[in-house]
Design an enzyme around this catalytic site. Structure first.
Site, PDB file in Angstrom:
ATOM      1  CG  ASP A 110      21.996 -32.311  24.829  1.00  0.00           C
ATOM      2  OD1 ASP A 110      21.647 -31.147  25.152  1.00  0.00           O
ATOM      3  OD2 ASP A 110      22.815 -32.973  25.502  1.00  0.00           O
ATOM      4  CE1 TYR A 162      16.965 -25.004  28.382  1.00  0.00           C
ATOM      5  CE2 TYR A 162      17.836 -27.231  28.150  1.00  0.00           C
ATOM      6  CZ  TYR A 162      17.853 -25.893  27.803  1.00  0.00           C
ATOM      7  OH  TYR A 162      18.775 -25.444  26.877  1.00  0.00           O
TER       8      TYR A 162
END
Ligand SMILES: NC(=O)c1ccc[n+]([C@@H]2O[C@H](COP(=O)([O-])OP(=O)(O)OC[C@H]3O[C@@H](n4cnc5c(N)ncnc54)[C@H](OP(=O)(O)O)[C@@H]3O)[C@@H](O)[C@H]2O)c1
Length: 281
Positions: free
Chosen positions: A101, A124
């Protein structure tokens, strides 16, 4: 029987995938068996195992660590994923890639669809978003599964941390301005195998149903386990971390429902996690 080669078998999700795949022909790999950054080793294990599916659950998942070590984040999460995709293409194997997500910036305010534009706010998230884009180019049939807020018995996770804190402190502060969907690795692992069997392709969002903030999640963990600690809501600004997280990263389940698969509600998943937390996997 499916032949599956799993990278990340020693991880939180990987351990449940190993359980879920135990009746299939499975090659289960940790970083010690094959480092994603080692192109020739990755090629060798995929060539030798000749899988129907390669499942790439391995990643450098420390979100703050990635922020502080961009080179490592990209070497594992981007270049490593490219190594796996190229080897899968060479071997004629399907690829399932685990994503996150955190490829979204969290400003949408309603559940993210698979067609929404990626806009990561962390290294990330960026490393995963870049990998998604490149993998689709290398293997147009790739199945990219985005998930979120994993918890399970295979290692460190949020409920385990809260249980530990709640047993040693009268009060715990938890952020109340990040909303997402907690996801039990056992439920996710089961659905990933169903998606392989259904020959899924494209992007699929797979999380437990419903959403909450980390504060609401912690409150439910403490309440369900009958502990006395008080959970106090705080803001992200009060607890600065190296990586920026999305304020809202709920993923729409429409892409999963298209396969006629449904995930249980996160509270139900939490109850099953807590009920099975004592040792047994
Ligand atoms: N955790 C979450 O909340 C979350 C949320 C969204 C998406 N995801 C994604 O879901 C997947 C599974 O996450 P997880 O929480 O199960 O991960 P995890 O517990 O951190 O496990 C990571 C796995 O990757 C392996 N690994 C790390 N670096 C490697 C390298 N250079 N070469 C080969 N293997 C390497 C580890 O092997 P060793 O044990 O040998 O180090 C381990 O098996 C990941 O792709 C992650 O990005 C996770």
């Amino acid at each position: 029987m499916m032949r599956v080669t799993l990278f990340g078998a020693s991880g939180l999700l990987g351990q449940d995938l190993v359980q879920e795949l135990k009746t299939e022909q499975l090659t289960a790999l940790s970083s010690k068996d094959a480092d994603l950054r080692d192109h020739s080793r990755v090629r060798e294990v995929i060539r030798d195992s000749r899988p129907d599916w390669v499942v790439l659950s391995a990643a450098y998942t420390d979100v703050d660590g990635c922020e502080l070590n961009r080179n490592l984040a990209f070497a594992v999460n981007f270049e490593g994923a490219v190594n796996v995709a190229e080897a899968a293409r060479e071997a004629g194997s399907r690829l399932m890639f685990l994503s996150t997500d955190y490829v979204f910036d969290g400003s949408k305010g309603s559940p993210y669809q698979t067609s929404d534009a990626r806009k990561p706010t962390s290294v990330y998230g960026e490393s995963k978003a870049c990998a998604e884009e490149r993998l689709i180019e290398i293997l147009p049939e790739v199945c990219i599964v985005r998930t979120s807020w994993l918890f399970g018995h295979g290692g460190k996770c949020f409920p385990a941390t809260i249980l530990k804190l709640a047993s040693t402190r009268p009060e715990i502060s938890v952020v109340n301005d990040q909303r997402g969907s907690p996801t039990f690795t056992r439920d996710l692992a089961s659905v990933l195998v169903q998606l392989c069997r259904a020959s899924a392709r494209g992007i699929v969002h797979v999380t437990n149903a419903g959403d909450c903030t980390w504060y609401e999640f912690a409150t439910e963990i403490v309440r369900e386990s009958g502990m006395a600690a008080v959970v106090k809501p705080v803001t992200t600004a009060e607890f600065p971390r190296p990586a920026r997280r999305p304020a809202y990263s709920v993923l729409s389940a429409a892409s999963l429902h298209a396969y006629n698969v449904r995930m249980p509600e996160w509270r139900d998943a939490l109850r099953r996690y807590l009920g099975s937390a004592q040792g047994a996997r």
